[in-house]
Design a protein around this motif. Structure first.
Motif, PDB file in Angstrom:
ATOM      1  N   CYS A   1       2.275  -6.393  -3.058  1.00 41.68           N
ATOM      2  CA  CYS A   1       3.645  -6.551  -2.559  1.00 41.68           C
ATOM      3  C   CYS A   1       4.490  -5.372  -3.001  1.00 41.68           C
ATOM      4  CB  CYS A   1       4.265  -7.847  -3.086  1.00 41.68           C
ATOM      5  SG  CYS A   1       3.559  -9.327  -2.344  1.00 41.68           S
ATOM      6  N   ARG A   2       5.475  -5.054  -2.200  1.00 41.42           N
ATOM      7  CA  ARG A   2       6.414  -3.991  -2.534  1.00 41.42           C
ATOM      8  C   ARG A   2       7.187  -4.376  -3.799  1.00 41.42           C
ATOM      9  NH1 ARG A   2      11.862  -3.280  -1.705  1.00 41.42           N
ATOM     10  NH2 ARG A   2      12.630  -1.186  -1.259  1.00 41.42           N
ATOM     11  N   VAL A   3       7.521  -3.378  -4.596  1.00 36.34           N
ATOM     12  CA  VAL A   3       8.332  -3.596  -5.795  1.00 36.34           C
ATOM     13  C   VAL A   3       9.663  -2.861  -5.617  1.00 36.34           C
ATOM     14  CG1 VAL A   3       8.484  -3.288  -8.290  1.00 36.34           C
ATOM     15  CG2 VAL A   3       6.258  -3.768  -7.229  1.00 36.34           C
TER      16      VAL A   3
ATOM     17  N   GLU B   1      10.329 -15.138  12.503  1.00 36.43           N
ATOM     18  CA  GLU B   1       9.290 -14.192  12.103  1.00 36.43           C
ATOM     19  C   GLU B   1       9.324 -14.069  10.589  1.00 36.43           C
ATOM     20  OE1 GLU B   1       7.661  -9.662  13.021  1.00 36.43           O
ATOM     21  OE2 GLU B   1       9.645 -10.279  13.752  1.00 36.43           O
ATOM     22  N   PHE B   2       8.209 -14.387   9.967  1.00 38.82           N
ATOM     23  CA  PHE B   2       8.099 -14.251   8.517  1.00 38.82           C
ATOM     24  C   PHE B   2       7.574 -12.864   8.194  1.00 38.82           C
ATOM     25  CE2 PHE B   2       5.284 -14.239   4.810  1.00 38.82           C
ATOM     26  CZ  PHE B   2       6.203 -14.543   3.818  1.00 38.82           C
ATOM     27  N   CYS B   3       8.205 -12.179   7.222  1.00 36.70           N
ATOM     28  CA  CYS B   3       7.809 -10.825   6.838  1.00 36.70           C
ATOM     29  C   CYS B   3       7.694 -10.713   5.316  1.00 36.70           C
ATOM     30  CB  CYS B   3       8.848  -9.806   7.313  1.00 36.70           C
ATOM     31  SG  CYS B   3       9.089  -9.747   9.104  1.00 36.70           S
ATOM     32  N   GLU B   4       6.676 -10.013   4.882  1.00 36.98           N
ATOM     33  CA  GLU B   4       6.497  -9.727   3.455  1.00 36.98           C
ATOM     34  C   GLU B   4       6.257  -8.221   3.325  1.00 36.98           C
ATOM     35  OE1 GLU B   4       6.367 -10.295  -0.489  1.00 36.98           O
ATOM     36  OE2 GLU B   4       6.017 -12.159   0.617  1.00 36.98           O
ATOM     37  N   ALA B   5       7.109  -7.531   2.565  1.00 31.66           N
ATOM     38  CA  ALA B   5       6.971  -6.084   2.390  1.00 31.66           C
ATOM     39  C   ALA B   5       5.821  -5.776   1.429  1.00 31.66           C
ATOM     40  CB  ALA B   5       8.273  -5.508   1.857  1.00 31.66           C
ATOM     41  N   VAL B   6       4.959  -4.838   1.843  1.00 26.22           N
ATOM     42  CA  VAL B   6       3.762  -4.500   1.065  1.00 26.22           C
ATOM     43  C   VAL B   6       3.650  -2.983   0.919  1.00 26.22           C
ATOM     44  CG1 VAL B   6       2.462  -6.589   1.609  1.00 26.22           C
ATOM     45  CG2 VAL B   6       2.394  -4.654   3.191  1.00 26.22           C
ATOM     46  N   ASP B   7       2.661  -2.552   0.118  1.00 29.29           N
ATOM     47  CA  ASP B   7       2.553  -1.129  -0.216  1.00 29.29           C
ATOM     48  C   ASP B   7       1.844  -0.291   0.843  1.00 29.29           C
ATOM     49  OD1 ASP B   7       0.084  -2.330  -0.685  1.00 29.29           O
ATOM     50  OD2 ASP B   7      -0.384  -1.082  -2.431  1.00 29.29           O
ATOM     51  N   LYS B   8       1.146  -0.941   1.798  1.00 30.62           N
ATOM     52  CA  LYS B   8       0.405  -0.164   2.804  1.00 30.62           C
ATOM     53  C   LYS B   8       0.009  -1.070   3.959  1.00 30.62           C
ATOM     54  CE  LYS B   8      -4.005  -1.002   0.443  1.00 30.62           C
ATOM     55  NZ  LYS B   8      -5.180  -0.386  -0.195  1.00 30.62           N
TER      56      LYS B   8
END
Length: 269
Positions: free
Chosen positions: A158-160, A181-188
């Motif tokens: 997950c994004r920090v 729309e469900f969104c989860e920020a990630v590193d790639k």
């Protein structure tokens, strides 16, 4: 010819400033006697008016010198024009904030919600667009999405700081059959599933944001407050609202401690 003292009285510029203008080459006297006395012709009155005018526009002495030497000073003036316009926008926004608070104080309204403007970052997210039967369904559906992504992307992080949010696409508030729309920020970017996709979401230059502490069932109050603020301050929503989940069932036992930020991308009308 005018002595420096008389020239100072006529122009309302101090003798000290006139000597400084001479030193830096901004305004040279017509004559300088052997004893150091400076004398100015009436033609210098036009030059000093230019300097005063440019100072009143906010230019520094160095900038004024460059403008007076330039063949085409238009670029300097256009740049200053843009700076002033941007400053006016910022000042107007601050004034609206002050008026908003003053109005609430006059009406003895408890400041439960405080709206701020901020930028939303560009992020890579995994997301799922879906229709949910009601808000309680989130407690089952969202963990399932996380488990599916984890299974196909075990090294995904997950994004920090973490940025998890839901966007709403219905044109009005609904309690059932909600388009989200469900969104989860990630590193790639990672491996997608049939229904969960990866994408890059562009930076949002300005969003009206408000914090809500408590159960999700009371979120409509936060939405009402932020959209009222948007309308009252001459903005318009330009993209779906986001609910960013900061604290929730995963780390707080009592729903009274859940913390959610409502974020609405906006622009001026």
């Amino acid at each position: 010819m005018y002595s420096i003292g008389m020239f100072s009285k006529i122009t309302k510029i101090t003798v000290k400033a006139l000597r400084y203008y001479d030193k830096v080459g901004l305004l040279k006297p017509e004559r300088v006697l052997d004893n150091g006395y400076r004398y100015y012709s009436s033609e210098k009155l036009f030059d000093i008016q230019k300097i005063i005018s440019l100072k009143q526009m906010g230019f520094s002495i160095k900038e004024i010198s460059n403008i007076l030497k330039a063949n085409n000073p238009e670029n300097f003036l256009l740049e200053r024009k843009n700076e002033i316009e941007n400053g006016l926008k910022n000042d107007t926004a601050m004034l609206n904030e002050v008026l908003y608070y003053l109005n609430n104080l006059k009406e003895n309204i408890k400041m439960e919600y405080q709206i701020i403007l901020k930028e939303l970052p560009e992020v890579i997210v995994y997301s799922k667009r879906m229709r949910v039967p009601n808000y309680d369904a989130y407690f089952e559906l969202i963990p399932e999405i996380g488990e599916q992504i984890k299974a196909s992307n075990p090294d995904l992080k997950c994004r920090v700081p973490e940025y998890c949010f839901i966007m709403y696409y219905d044109k009005q508030f609904k309690e059932n059959d909600i388009d989200v729309e469900f969104c989860e920020a990630v590193d790639k970017f990672g491996v997608e599933t049939d229904s969960i996709k990866f994408k890059k979401m562009s930076k949002v230059p300005i969003a009206a944001c408000v914090m809500h502490k408590g159960p999700y069932s009371n979120l409509r109050k936060a939405y009402a407050e932020v959209f009222k603020w948007i309308e009252d301050n001459g903005y318009k929503a330009i993209a779906p609202a986001r609910e960013s989940y900061i604290d929730g069932i995963w780390n707080k036992n009592d729903e009274k401690d859940w913390l959610t930020e409502v974020q609405v991308p906006i622009s001026k009308k």
